[in-house]
Design an enzyme around this catalytic site. Structure first.
Site, PDB file in Angstrom:
ATOM      1  N   SER A 113      35.531  40.600  36.949  1.00 26.49           N
ATOM      2  CA  SER A 113      36.159  39.630  37.848  1.00 26.49           C
ATOM      3  C   SER A 113      35.235  38.433  38.065  1.00 26.49           C
ATOM      4  O   SER A 113      34.772  37.848  37.093  1.00 26.49           O
ATOM      5  CB  SER A 113      36.506  40.358  39.153  1.00 26.49           C
ATOM      6  N   ASP A 123      47.831  41.271  34.770  1.00 26.02           N
ATOM      7  CA  ASP A 123      46.779  41.179  35.781  1.00 26.02           C
ATOM      8  C   ASP A 123      47.105  39.982  36.682  1.00 26.02           C
ATOM      9  O   ASP A 123      47.074  38.847  36.227  1.00 26.02           O
ATOM     10  CB  ASP A 123      45.418  40.988  35.085  1.00 26.02           C
ATOM     11  N   HIS A 138      43.884  44.758  37.636  1.00 26.19           N
ATOM     12  CA  HIS A 138      42.683  43.932  37.537  1.00 26.19           C
ATOM     13  C   HIS A 138      41.426  44.776  37.336  1.00 26.19           C
ATOM     14  O   HIS A 138      40.349  44.238  37.171  1.00 26.19           O
ATOM     15  CB  HIS A 138      42.566  43.089  38.814  1.00 26.19           C
TER      16      HIS A 138
END
Lengths: 265, 374
Positions: A95, A219, A247
């Protein structure tokens, strides 16, 4: 306080192996890698850590000024690499930490042998003028900050020293609920704002390191078009589309994640 | 009475839904549909995530989903859903992940009122933080008015003052000092005092004491008479507080000193000999104690140092050694040869703060007067 204490750095695996440095994203802590790291400990020297302000890092080291851009987090990554004298590092970022790795690699390319970016996004908010779709509006980000305000996740100032300082006390049992994703709400709020208002598109071209973009199907945080944008903008990047949705393939589909990483390495 | 399991599920007093590991809704109860306004066919086959607001989706993906994977359950998560008509519905959510059945079960409670109440609390907290900051600033500003912003240049003397508030400086203390000229007669006055207590009323008395002393200084060359004026003013005021104060008038190469219940200043000779220079009279501002403090006349000799201080110095305490005490202070100032007035004042305050592990329990004020070398 040393860098290793500040960032709650944990080293395991093969001491002579190539270093693999795992960086967690916004929300939780190094536990995000618990299903992935076991696959690499035989061959690699595995290093995990908590960003300052997350997990069991030293919260007193949280400096709003320093951590007002991803550059502050990238500096910490470089400090960890220097402290442990790591060479030819495989940096695995999830991320927002994908971009932390990109910024660090752009600053010190000689340290990095490869980048694995899990669900990267160089900018979360749409930029219509540039025809860029990040997937979110400013209102969405304000909504997230509201969610954070309502979800202290069991944090209370009175409990904080116990929560943060005593992972060795299992008798606290029930009190430790949500501890993987718990931190001071004021820090969570600031980290959220910094993460979701960041724009690191310009840094992508400068990270001249072999790179794997691991893109999940469906996602909502980092849509496939964003993953493709990242792979396209970096000098030496390829993209692997995972069947996993969501995610966090590192948690929901660790086997597929590990297989894609091994194929790349 | 018999309860049917089907009815227990469909009309449970909370929304209830099941999703597969991809987040797709596979079963949902009537209560959930009634809460959100959706038809069953609207939600079956959709993802749970798609029913959340934008901000809640990010929260879901960064906190909720990881927690669910790592600990197998989440509880009391507050998020906003988007209903069939587009309206936001604040809800509280608990989920449990069942590995064997490959299903996540989630119950949803409407939380509109609770969320509004929590927002109210958050706003209150923000207000409280802001007003605390304001009060702290007020206290500090008030406190700064008890000491001169900078000490005047006094011919033939080196004068310095240091003030250190108690604790973190959030509360107004009662220590004050002043150094001023009485004007045409060429005399100078050094005052160090301490008003009983802390807080707003003590601050008002401190301000009054300081300006009364300045005014009275113009009327009399006798420190005892000046303190008597302060005493009369205090005993006739609406305040019921006493003051300790030491008042020194410097003129013609000598200092006339009077103490109303205040520790006497210490004289330090160039050889390091330390002696208190006056008698401690009675407290100022207590009805019935009306003897004017006596004046002591002290000649000023080259290189001599006079140290004025408040009881925040001598009554500083630590757990192992007890009070800082006069002996320790006398030994300290006796070993300050070579330092200027500011250096001596700093050394005393540093020693006292360190003695209390950095967090003094009382205000500390120190004024040092050093007579120029001939």
């Amino acid at each position: 306080m040393s860098v290793l204490q500040r960032n709650n750095v944990k080293v395991s695996g093969n001491p002579d192996g190539r270093p693999m440095l795992f960086a967690h994203g916004f929300g939780c802590d190094q536990n995000m890698w618990r299903y992935v790291t076991p696959a690499f400990i035989d061959e690699y020297r595995v290093v995990v850590f908590d960003h300052v302000g997350s997990g069991d890092s030293d919260l007193s080291a949280y400096d709003e000024e320093k951590y007002s851009t991803l550059d502050g987090y990238a500096s910490d990554v470089i400090e960890i690499i220097d402290e442990l004298s790591l060479k030819d590092v495989v940096f695995v970022g999830h991320s927002v930490s994908s971009m932390v790795g990109v910024v660090a690699a752009a600053r010190r390319p000689e340290c990095f042998g490869a980048l694995v970016l899990v669900g990267p996004s160089p900018r979360y908010i749409d930029d219509p003028d540039a025809g860029y779709v990040g997937g979110f509006t400013h209102e969405d980000i304000e909504g997230l900050l509201d969610s954070l305000d309502s979800n202290y996740l069991g944090w209370s100032t009175a409990m904080a020293p116990v929560i943060m300082g005593r992972p060795d006390r299992p008798e606290l049992g029930e009190e430790l609920t949500n501890s993987f994703c718990r931190t001071d709400p004021a820090i969570a709020r600031h980290f959220a704002r910094v993460t979701f208002t960041s724009d690191n598109r310009a840094d992508l071209a400068a990270a001249d390191v072999p790179t794997l973009v691991l893109q999940c199907s469906d996602d909502v945080i980092a849509p496939t078009s964003v993953g493709e944008y990242v792979a396209g903008a970096m000098p030496r990047a390829s993209l692997t589309l995972l069947q996993a949705t969501g995610h966090c393939p590192n948690l929901s589909a660790p086997d597929e994640t590990i297989a894609a990483m091994k194929a790349f390495l | 009475m018999e309860e049917s399991l089907d009815d227990l599920y469909e009309h449970a007093p909370c929304g209830y839904l099941s999703t597969d590991f991809e987040g797709v809704i596979v079963k949902v109860n009537e209560t959930f549909l009634a809460m959100t306004g959706f038809e069953r066919s609207d939600v079956l086959g959709r993802t749970w995530l798609s029913l959340l607001s934008g901000g809640a989706r990010i929260f879901h993906e960064t906190h909720y989903a990881p927690l669910l994977r790592m600990q197998g359950y989440v509880r009391e998560i507050a998020i906003d859903m988007v209903c069939a008509d587009g309206a936001r519905l604040p809800v509280l959510v608990n989920s449990v992940l069942h590995h064997d059945r490959k299903v996540v079960r989630t119950v949803v409670f409407s939380a509109s009122d609770r969320r509004e109440y929590e927002r109210e609390l958050l706003r209150e907290r923000e207000r409280a933080i802001a007003s605390e900051a304001k009060a702290r600033l007020l206290a500090q500003t008030l406190q700064q008015s008890f000491i001169p912003p900078a000490l005047p240049e006094v011919p033939g003397l080196d004068v310095a003052g240091v003030y250190r508030p108690a604790g973190t400086g959030d509360e107004v203390g009662g220590d004050f000092y002043d150094v001023f000229s009485t004007g045409s007669d060429g005399a100078w006055v050094v005052v160090v005092g301490d008003v009983q207590g802390k807080g707003a009323e003590a601050a008002a008395v401190t301000a009054m004491a300081r300006y009364t002393l300045r005014a009275a200084a113009m009327q009399s060359s006798s420190p005892g008479v000046v303190l008597r004026t302060l005493h009369d003013m205090l005993t006739n005021s609406e305040f019921d507080r006493f003051v300790t104060v030491v008042y020194a008038r410097i003129a013609d190469g000598a200092m006339t000193v009077s103490s109303g219940g205040h520790p006497c200043p210490l004289r330090v000779t160039p050889a390091g000999e330390v002696t208190p220079i006056c008698q401690v009279g009675s407290l100022v501002g207590v009805l019935g104690l009306e003897l004017p403090p006596s004046d002591a006349l002290v000649p000023l000799r080259p290189g001599e140092v006079f140290v004025f201080y408040t009881d925040g110095v001598t009554e500083a305490r630590n757990a192992t050694e007890g009070f800082f005490g006069e002996e320790r202070l006398q030994a300290l100032v006796g070993s300050c040869s070579g330092l200027d007035a500011a250096g001596i004042a700093d050394r005393v305050v540093d020693a006292v703060v360190t003695y209390q592990e950095g967090l003094p329990r009382d205000d500390i004020a120190v004024v040092v007067v050093k007579v120029a070398e001939s």
